[in-house]
Design an enzyme around this catalytic site. Sequence first.
Site, PDB file in Angstrom:
ATOM      1  N   THR A  64       0.802  -1.219   0.000  1.00 33.87           N
ATOM      2  CA  THR A  64       0.000   0.000   0.000  1.00 33.87           C
ATOM      3  C   THR A  64       0.836   1.271   0.000  1.00 33.87           C
ATOM      4  OG1 THR A  64      -1.660  -1.195   1.255  1.00 33.87           O
ATOM      5  CG2 THR A  64      -1.821   1.187   1.299  1.00 33.87           C
ATOM      6  N   CYS A  78      -1.857 -18.612  21.387  1.00 37.60           N
ATOM      7  CA  CYS A  78      -1.959 -17.359  22.145  1.00 37.60           C
ATOM      8  C   CYS A  78      -1.037 -16.309  21.541  1.00 37.60           C
ATOM      9  CB  CYS A  78      -1.539 -17.570  23.594  1.00 37.60           C
ATOM     10  SG  CYS A  78      -2.686 -18.557  24.521  1.00 37.60           S
TER      11      CYS A  78
HETATM   12  N1  ASP Z   1      -2.164  -6.320   0.879  1.00 40.14           N
HETATM   13  C1  ASP Z   1      -1.168  -5.320   1.131  1.00 40.14           C
HETATM   14  C2  ASP Z   1       0.174  -6.023   1.201  1.00 40.14           C
HETATM   15  O1  ASP Z   1       0.468  -6.647   2.165  1.00 40.14           O
HETATM   16  C3  ASP Z   1      -1.455  -4.566   2.365  1.00 40.14           C
HETATM   17  C4  ASP Z   1      -0.386  -3.568   2.713  1.00 40.14           C
HETATM   18  O2  ASP Z   1       0.354  -3.105   1.897  1.00 40.14           O
HETATM   19  O3  ASP Z   1      -0.282  -3.212   3.875  1.00 40.14           O
HETATM   20  O4  ASP Z   1       0.931  -5.917   0.268  1.00 40.14           O
END
Ligand code: ASP
Length: 344
Positions: A16, A281
Amino acid sequence: MPNSSTSILIIYTGGTIGMKENPETGALAPFNFDQILNEVPELRKFGFNIDTISFNPLVDSSDITPEFWIELAKIIQEGYYKYNGFVILHGTDTMSYSASALSFMLKNLHKPVVFTGSQLPIGKLRTDGKDNLISAIEIAAATSNGQSLVPEVTVFFENQLFRGNRTTKYNSEHFNAFRSNSYPALAQAGISIKYNYTHIGYPTQHHDFTISTHFSNNVAVLTLFPGITPAIVDSVLSTPDVKAVILHSYGSGNGPSSEWFIERIKNAVDKGILIFNVTQCKAGGVNMSKYDNGLLLKKVGVIGGKDITFEAAVVKLMFLVGKNLTFVELKKQVQESISGEISN
Ligand code: ASP
């Protein structure tokens, strides 16, 4: 203190953080990371050299495989003597697995390797990506008397720096996505970054930096749940070529006491399959001597994973099985710390 000769390499793998809204479509798409200084002009204020390298293609971290870890380790190896530290921008979904893998692969590491990412793309107004990136760079560049302050593989997220192989992705929505439940944070970023020196691992020997790149996929996970059937247990334990299985157990390392279950576990151990007991856990650890049910597992040769996280345990098994050790040696090494992932 970093100076103008400091050099940091940012390795952008995907996820992201490196996305920006396409003004025509409104959809998120990865932006050209060579342009990072235009996107985050604050980086110029560091006053030192920042190079970037992008994976091609960029990956959503749920597509990551051991081949990807090897590529990352090789990039770090190539730049090891050129750069003072490395920042890896990575999707959050499997960041804890990749940080664990790198912590095992990079031998005699004297420089920081900081993983970070974000919950909102860097091109969004409320992004957490900018703060994460800026702090990660600051940590990667931080030195005292010429020595890196955090010469470890770490994860920086939302004000906290953690040992990478102790992390777990805990929240899929909040900015503080990661936790390290069994090991204290290595640094806290507030007005200044406060380092927790007593918990940072400093190398005691000065051997040359090398990388270890062998992983095996012949590992499996047996997650317990009330009502698990012999057929499910059999399907995992009789996976062709499986050499090591995580028994994802209850509480302090307990499982069913039924004869059919214990017998199957015993047969697997007798066949030379390592059964590594890791608790479901999120904090605490495995102590098979605490309850009768745990003791039954210990008696048939199950090895306790103490306070290791599930993510680090999976990668550790892949790493050790990849070394082609004898069964005796595998059982010994899995209980020992490679890079601070498990307490003694
Ligand atoms: N699905 C994305 C990834 O892990 C989510 C992120 O970038 O945080 O590449």
